[in-house]
Design a protein around this motif. Sequence first.
Motif, PDB file in Angstrom:
ATOM      1  N   VAL A  69       0.920  -1.123  -0.031  1.00  0.00           N
ATOM      2  CA  VAL A  69       0.003  -0.257   0.043  1.00  0.00           C
ATOM      3  C   VAL A  69       0.893   1.363   0.160  1.00  0.00           C
ATOM      4  O   VAL A  69       1.949   1.397   0.711  1.00  0.00           O
ATOM      5  N   GLU A  70       0.543   2.204  -0.691  1.00  0.00           N
ATOM      6  CA  GLU A  70       1.415   3.522  -0.662  1.00  0.00           C
ATOM      7  C   GLU A  70       1.221   4.094   0.384  1.00  0.00           C
ATOM      8  O   GLU A  70      -0.158   4.312   0.771  1.00  0.00           O
ATOM      9  N   PRO A  71       2.194   4.647   1.214  1.00  0.00           N
ATOM     10  CA  PRO A  71       1.841   5.323   2.367  1.00  0.00           C
ATOM     11  C   PRO A  71       1.421   6.880   2.250  1.00  0.00           C
ATOM     12  O   PRO A  71       1.154   7.479   1.022  1.00  0.00           O
ATOM     13  N   PRO A  72       0.762   7.064   3.215  1.00  0.00           N
ATOM     14  CA  PRO A  72      -0.107   8.491   2.873  1.00  0.00           C
ATOM     15  C   PRO A  72       1.005   9.557   2.763  1.00  0.00           C
ATOM     16  O   PRO A  72       2.003   9.654   3.141  1.00  0.00           O
ATOM     17  N   SER A  73       0.530  10.449   2.107  1.00  0.00           N
ATOM     18  CA  SER A  73       1.267  11.939   1.595  1.00  0.00           C
ATOM     19  C   SER A  73       1.516  12.648   3.020  1.00  0.00           C
ATOM     20  O   SER A  73       0.591  12.860   3.690  1.00  0.00           O
ATOM     21  N   THR A  74       2.739  12.922   3.015  1.00  0.00           N
ATOM     22  CA  THR A  74       3.082  13.833   4.279  1.00  0.00           C
ATOM     23  C   THR A  74       2.846  15.466   4.033  1.00  0.00           C
ATOM     24  O   THR A  74       3.034  16.345   4.877  1.00  0.00           O
ATOM     25  N   THR A  75       2.526  15.773   2.680  1.00  0.00           N
ATOM     26  CA  THR A  75       2.427  17.116   2.510  1.00  0.00           C
ATOM     27  C   THR A  75       1.014  17.285   1.684  1.00  0.00           C
ATOM     28  O   THR A  75       0.282  16.178   1.134  1.00  0.00           O
ATOM     29  N   THR A  76       0.377  18.357   1.720  1.00  0.00           N
ATOM     30  CA  THR A  76      -1.084  18.639   1.138  1.00  0.00           C
ATOM     31  C   THR A  76      -0.865  18.832  -0.048  1.00  0.00           C
ATOM     32  O   THR A  76       0.044  19.342  -0.644  1.00  0.00           O
TER      33      THR A  76
END
Length: 82
Positions: A69-76
């Motif tokens: 699973v692609e990790p959640p983005s840390t930037t908006t």
Amino acid sequence: MNLPEREAAVRRMLERTPPQVPPDLYAEVVRRGGRMLRRRTVARRLMWLALLAATLAFVIWAWTAQPWVEPPSTTTPPISNW
């Protein structure tokens, strides 16, 4: 030593009477062979157990970590249409 000398030496060795085997040798060989077979069986079972444990650990890790699973983005994300 050339070929005829080697052949003659081999013939002399084969013509001799074989050495006497100790009478208790058979029992000792059977005892050692049985012990070797038990050790191999135990080692084989331990290796299968280790393989099973490693497989189980990998499956549990993959299930909890979900590396696919692609990790959640840390930037908006960029804002558009303002």
